[in-house]
Structure formats: structure tokens, C-alpha cells
Design a protein around this motif. Structure first.
Motif, PDB file in Angstrom:
ATOM      1  N   ASP A 176       5.552  22.540  -1.010  1.00 28.96           N
ATOM      2  CA  ASP A 176       5.239  21.953  -2.315  1.00 28.96           C
ATOM      3  C   ASP A 176       3.754  21.648  -2.390  1.00 28.96           C
ATOM      4  OD1 ASP A 176       8.007  21.863  -3.115  1.00 28.96           O
ATOM      5  OD2 ASP A 176       8.218  20.230  -1.669  1.00 28.96           O
ATOM      6  N   ALA A 177       2.951  22.700  -2.308  1.00 27.57           N
ATOM      7  CA  ALA A 177       1.494  22.503  -2.281  1.00 27.57           C
ATOM      8  C   ALA A 177       1.039  21.710  -3.510  1.00 27.57           C
ATOM      9  CB  ALA A 177       0.807  23.858  -2.238  1.00 27.57           C
ATOM     10  N   GLY A 178       0.055  20.834  -3.278  1.00 28.66           N
ATOM     11  CA  GLY A 178      -0.443  20.014  -4.379  1.00 28.66           C
ATOM     12  C   GLY A 178      -1.286  18.888  -3.834  1.00 28.66           C
ATOM     13  N   ALA A 179      -1.588  17.912  -4.695  1.00 26.43           N
ATOM     14  CA  ALA A 179      -2.418  16.791  -4.261  1.00 26.43           C
ATOM     15  C   ALA A 179      -1.766  15.484  -4.680  1.00 26.43           C
ATOM     16  CB  ALA A 179      -3.808  16.906  -4.878  1.00 26.43           C
ATOM     17  N   ALA A 180      -2.078  14.412  -3.932  1.00 29.02           N
ATOM     18  CA  ALA A 180      -1.561  13.088  -4.288  1.00 29.02           C
ATOM     19  C   ALA A 180      -2.540  12.038  -3.799  1.00 29.02           C
ATOM     20  CB  ALA A 180      -0.191  12.864  -3.666  1.00 29.02           C
ATOM     21  N   ASP A 181      -2.452  10.831  -4.396  1.00 25.52           N
ATOM     22  CA  ASP A 181      -3.341   9.731  -4.012  1.00 25.52           C
ATOM     23  C   ASP A 181      -2.604   8.709  -3.152  1.00 25.52           C
ATOM     24  OD1 ASP A 181      -5.373  10.847  -5.441  1.00 25.52           O
ATOM     25  OD2 ASP A 181      -5.071   9.615  -7.235  1.00 25.52           O
TER      26      ASP A 181
ATOM     27  N   HIS B 258       5.321  -1.642   3.018  1.00 31.34           N
ATOM     28  CA  HIS B 258       4.488  -0.619   2.386  1.00 31.34           C
ATOM     29  C   HIS B 258       5.347   0.589   1.962  1.00 31.34           C
ATOM     30  CE1 HIS B 258       1.020  -2.901   3.586  1.00 31.34           C
ATOM     31  NE2 HIS B 258       1.425  -2.892   4.852  1.00 31.34           N
ATOM     32  N   ASP B 259       4.832   1.359   0.999  1.00 30.20           N
ATOM     33  CA  ASP B 259       5.504   2.605   0.579  1.00 30.20           C
ATOM     34  C   ASP B 259       4.973   3.717   1.468  1.00 30.20           C
ATOM     35  OD1 ASP B 259       6.826   1.381  -1.447  1.00 30.20           O
ATOM     36  OD2 ASP B 259       5.248   1.791  -2.932  1.00 30.20           O
ATOM     37  N   VAL B 260       5.853   4.366   2.209  1.00 29.67           N
ATOM     38  CA  VAL B 260       5.375   5.288   3.237  1.00 29.67           C
ATOM     39  C   VAL B 260       5.916   6.702   3.048  1.00 29.67           C
ATOM     40  CG1 VAL B 260       5.180   5.686   5.719  1.00 29.67           C
ATOM     41  CG2 VAL B 260       5.369   3.352   4.870  1.00 29.67           C
ATOM     42  N   ILE B 261       4.990   7.658   3.135  1.00 31.72           N
ATOM     43  CA  ILE B 261       5.359   9.080   3.173  1.00 31.72           C
ATOM     44  C   ILE B 261       4.788   9.647   4.473  1.00 31.72           C
ATOM     45  CG2 ILE B 261       5.030  11.357   2.120  1.00 31.72           C
ATOM     46  CD1 ILE B 261       6.313   9.864   0.034  1.00 31.72           C
TER      47      ILE B 261
ATOM     48  N   MET C 223       0.841  -1.207   0.000  1.00 28.00           N
ATOM     49  CA  MET C 223       0.000   0.000   0.000  1.00 28.00           C
ATOM     50  C   MET C 223       0.876   1.256   0.000  1.00 28.00           C
ATOM     51  SD  MET C 223      -3.087  -0.713   2.701  1.00 28.00           S
ATOM     52  CE  MET C 223      -2.093  -1.310   4.046  1.00 28.00           C
ATOM     53  N   GLN C 224       0.365   2.300  -0.624  1.00 26.46           N
ATOM     54  CA  GLN C 224       0.956   3.640  -0.473  1.00 26.46           C
ATOM     55  C   GLN C 224       0.313   4.235   0.768  1.00 26.46           C
ATOM     56  OE1 GLN C 224       2.946   5.213  -2.743  1.00 26.46           O
ATOM     57  NE2 GLN C 224       2.724   4.019  -4.633  1.00 26.46           N
ATOM     58  N   VAL C 225       1.123   4.460   1.796  1.00 25.85           N
ATOM     59  CA  VAL C 225       0.578   4.900   3.081  1.00 25.85           C
ATOM     60  C   VAL C 225       1.028   6.335   3.372  1.00 25.85           C
ATOM     61  CG1 VAL C 225       0.524   4.467   5.575  1.00 25.85           C
ATOM     62  CG2 VAL C 225       0.638   2.536   3.977  1.00 25.85           C
ATOM     63  N   LEU C 226       0.068   7.180   3.721  1.00 31.19           N
ATOM     64  CA  LEU C 226       0.404   8.530   4.180  1.00 31.19           C
ATOM     65  C   LEU C 226       0.218   8.586   5.692  1.00 31.19           C
ATOM     66  CD1 LEU C 226       1.054  11.567   3.600  1.00 31.19           C
ATOM     67  CD2 LEU C 226      -1.420  11.939   3.749  1.00 31.19           C
ATOM     68  N   VAL C 227       1.265   8.993   6.403  1.00 32.90           N
ATOM     69  CA  VAL C 227       1.172   9.200   7.848  1.00 32.90           C
ATOM     70  C   VAL C 227       1.247  10.701   8.080  1.00 32.90           C
ATOM     71  CG1 VAL C 227       2.282   8.782  10.069  1.00 32.90           C
ATOM     72  CG2 VAL C 227       2.270   6.979   8.327  1.00 32.90           C
TER      73      VAL C 227
END
Ligand SMILES: Cc1cc2nc3c(=O)[nH]c(=O)nc-3n(C[C@H](O)[C@H](O)[C@H](O)COP(=O)(O)OP(=O)(O)OC[C@H]3O[C@@H](n4cnc5c(N)ncnc54)[C@H](O)[C@@H]3O)c2cc1C
Length: 364
Positions: A187-192, A24-27, A1-5
Motif C-alpha cells: 500500500d505505497a503512500g505517505a503518512a504523518d 500512544h497510537d502505534v503502527i 502521540m502517533q508513533v511509527l515503529v
């Protein structure tokens, strides 16, 4: 999973590291410019044994399991700890009865090595102490909490994860099969992402309100309880952590030691309605009075205002203390989203254990 913490405090970092170790891929998105800039850098740095918390509560379970995991992690990752032990002291019969209740609570919680000792035995190991008895907790200790967070960050990066600093999360919405996350800042923006963890500390409730479709009744109240510390201007007289019997909202003004051997006192409990980080020097009066209950030799003029931290509590003065609150699917009905609320003490001690449960919930 791509995980955002969300949040690079000790809990977010522990969750991120655990998720990365599980492949998992973590940011991690952190609003400030560094790790541990929130509650995690404003605490007592005590590794709690797990004595006080009601048996079966999340705080009891994660503190006891987290403490064992934390000492093991620190031993293998070069993070300094000192298992210096702690005494919870009773200065009269009523307190003695309370401390004996704590012994029973601690034993039921599975805390190792607890024993009651008499006043003479306590003075034999801490000669400045005035008490009629004490609960000795040899598993309690202190930790270099920043070193611990750096080690978590290091392991996260070794497993391909990373932290985006100055990147506040501004909005979160679910559009199957992904979470769409809007960032502000550098770095304002959006991601999934596939999964999102809200470990934003004092900002957790505000962030939960920015999650589209998240049930408002699953956002608990945020109650701020400031804890002030005073440094001791003199040579330390204790070699263990010394705690009085607990008070409403906190564990009582105790003696904490840092790894350099310095001694300080705190935290007290000051209920506040907005974040503020100044220590009012006038609070020293009540510190002198309370500390002299167990250390009559505290010299006049020896307490210097130090720092303070704010506990993200879920209940206020006089109310029953709340447990940690971990809200995941199906409680809120949204997939692969975990919100962490009320992670006050013993959150540092519990972090590695909490992280296991949070990642389990994402994978369920
Ligand atoms: C006075 C005091 C004493 C304590 N003593 C102890 C102790 O001795 N032992 C113990 O085990 N525990 C102790 N604790 C508890 C422990 O410090 C906390 O449980 C722990 O630090 C919480 O970590 P966290 O990662 O949840 O929160 P934080 O460290 O506050 O991290 C949250 C992070 O989220 C970031 N953030 C917020 N909103 C956003 C957003 N929208 N987007 C991006 N980032 C965001 C913040 O900038 C912050 O860096 C104490 C707490 C206090 C207040």
C-alpha cells in the motif's frame, strides 16, 4: 502521540507494545510479510543472565533488567520458558582465571545466584562434561522467542495498535510538527506521525541514511558477523546450557537447547561482507575440535548443518566490542526520533527494558 515503529522484530514489537500500553497510537511498518523474519528468528533463544558485559554498559543494564522483565512477562502471558541454568566451563588454568573474572563481572552487574563450582561438582550434574571448573548461572534459560513475539503483537493489538506488513519505509522527513513517512510495497503512500523509531535491525543504518537532515556522522558502520549452528543428530546429553570461555566476537560455540529438549551447537563467528544465510558444512571440522574441548565424547558424524544468524555489529574483528547504540534527541537534533543500532546479543533478552528507554526518549 502517533508513533511509527519501523521493523517487526523482537525489539520493534517490544517498543510498539510499550508505547501502546502508555496510551500512544502505534503502527509498526514491516518490510516482510510476517513478524520476526529478521535477526529475531535466527538466534539461540537464550535468556541471558547479564554476566559478560562491562558494568554500566547498556548491554549490562538492559540484559539484567530485561531478563527479569522477560521472565515476568512470559509467566503472565503464557509464553514458554525454561530456566534451565548455564555452566561457563574452564578446561585449563588460563580459562579458569578468565571464568573467575566473569564471575566478578557478573556479580558487579547484579546477576543473581552466580557461583564457581569445581570440575567434580560440574560432572555430578552434567556427567559428559570435561572441565576443571565452571561458573554456574541459575538465572540463564531458554524461551520460545516466536511465542514471545506473538504475545507482544497480541498486546499491541489489544491496545489498538497494528502492523502493516510488506510495507518498507523508504523515506522519512521532518516538517514541523510532524514526521512525513513514505512507504513502498503493498500500500505505497505517505503518512504523518509525531514520533518515529528505527528498529530495523540489519536495515537500521540504511534507513537512517533515508532520514532527511539526519547527521551522517550519527550513522555508525554496520559490520556483519554471521553465526552458524550445527544440530546434534542424537539424543541430547546435556540438560543445561554449556558455554566455553568467550572468544573474539562471540560467546564461543556453545550447547543450546530448545524447549523440545533438542541440542544444537553454535553460533561461531564468521565475518562477512554481505548477507548470506547458507551454512558451509566444512565449518563442522572446527566445531568438532572446539566442542571436544569440553565434551570429548562428541561422536564423529553427529553434527548436521542447521541455520545461521547475522549479528548487526558496530565493530569488527580485534576491535573493542561495541555497546548497543540508542541515538535520540539531542544527540542528532531531531525531535521524537530514536534510532537503534548494533542491537545484537543480548537484544532478545533486553527487549522489554530497551523498549522502556526508547518510549521514555520519545516522551521526553
Ligand atoms: C547468531 C545470533 C544469536 C543470538 N542469540 C541471542 C540469544 O541467545 N539471546 C539474546 O538475548 N539475543 C540473541 N541474539 C540477539 C537478538 O537475536 C537480536 O538482538 C534481536 O533479535 C534483534 O531484534 P530487532 O528487532 O532489533 O531486529 P530484527 O529481528 O532483525 O527486526 C528488524 C526488522 O526490520 C525490518 N526492516 C528492515 N528495514 C526496514 C524498512 N526500511 N522498513 C520496514 N521494515 C524494515 C526487517 O524486515 C526486520 O523484520 C542473537 C543474535 C544472533 C545473530
Amino acid at each position: 502521540m502517533q508513533v511509527l515503529v519501523v521493523g517487526a522484530g523482537v525489539v520493534g514489537l517490544a517498543v510498539a507494545r510499550t508505547a501502546a500500553l502508555r496510551g500512544h497510537d502505534v503502527i509498526v511498518a514491516e518490510a516482510t510479510g510476517g513478524i520476526g523474519n529478521g535477526v529475531s528468528s535466527r538466534n539461540s533463544e537464550v535468556v541471558h543472565a547479564g554476566i559478560y558485559y562491562p558494568t554500566g554498559s547498556l548491554r549490562a543494564r538492559h540484559c539484567v533488567r530485561g531478563r527479569r522483565m522477560l521472565y515476568a512477562f512470559c509467566a503472565t502471558h503464557g509464553v514458554a520458558t525454561n530456566k534451565c541454568g548455564k555452566l561457563i566451563v574452564a578446561t585449563n588454568e588460563a580459562e579458569l582465571a578468565k571464568v573467575e573474572t566473569l564471575l566478578a563481572q557478573g556479580l558487579t552487574n547484579g546477576v543473581e545466584g552466580l557461583e564457581m563450582i569445581g570440575g567434580n561438582a560440574a560432572r555430578a550434574i552434567e556427567p559428559e562434561l570435561a572441565c576443571i571448573g565452571a561458573l554456574s548461572s541459575p538465572e540463564s534459560g531458554i524461551i520460545d522467542s516466536h511465542g514471545y513475539m506473538l504475545a507482544l503483537w497480541g498486546e499491541l493489538e489489544d491496545r489498538g495498535g497494528s502492523i502493516a506488513f510488506e510495507t518498507p519505509v523508504e523515506r522519512v522527513s521532518y516538517a514541523a510538527p510532524h514526521w512525513r513517512v513514505q512507504f513502498g510495497g503493498r500500500d505505497a503512500g505517505a503518512a504523518d506521525f509525531d514520533a518515529v523509531v528505527n528498529s530495523a535491525g540489519l536495515g537500521a543504518q540504511a534507513l537512517a541514511r533515508k532520514i532527511e537532515g539526519y547527521p551522517p556522522d550519527k550513522v555508525p558502520p554496520l559490520v556483519l558477523a554471521k553465526g552458524n549452528y550445527f544440530a546434534f543428530a542424537g539424543r541430547p546429553v546435556f540438560s543445561r546450557l554449556i558455554y566455553p570461555t568467550p572468544v573474539d566476537g562471540g560467546l564461543g560455540v556453545h550447547v543450546t537447547l530448545d524447549l523440545a529438549g533438542r541440542m544444537r551447537f553454535g553460533p561461531d563467528v564468521e565475518w562477512i561482507d554481505h548477507e548470506s544465510y547458507t551454512v558451509d558444512p566444512r565449518r563442522a571440522d572446527s566445531f568438532y575440535q572446539r566442542i571436544r574441548g569440553y565434551w570429548p565424547g562428541l561422536p564423529d558424524g553427529s553434527l548436521v548443518p542447521d541455520y545461521c544468524g547475522i549479528r548487526p555489529k558496530l565493530t569488527g574483528p580485534g576491535e573493542k566490542p561495541a555497546d548497543f547504540l540508542i541515538v535520540a534527541d539531542p544527540a542528532h537534533g531531531l525531535p521524537r526520533l530514536v534510532n537503534l543500532f548494533g542491537i545484537e546479543s543480548p537484544g532478545l533478552t533486553s527487549s522489554l527494558s530497551l523498549a522502556e528507554d526508547v518510549v521514555d526518549a520519545l516522551e521526553a
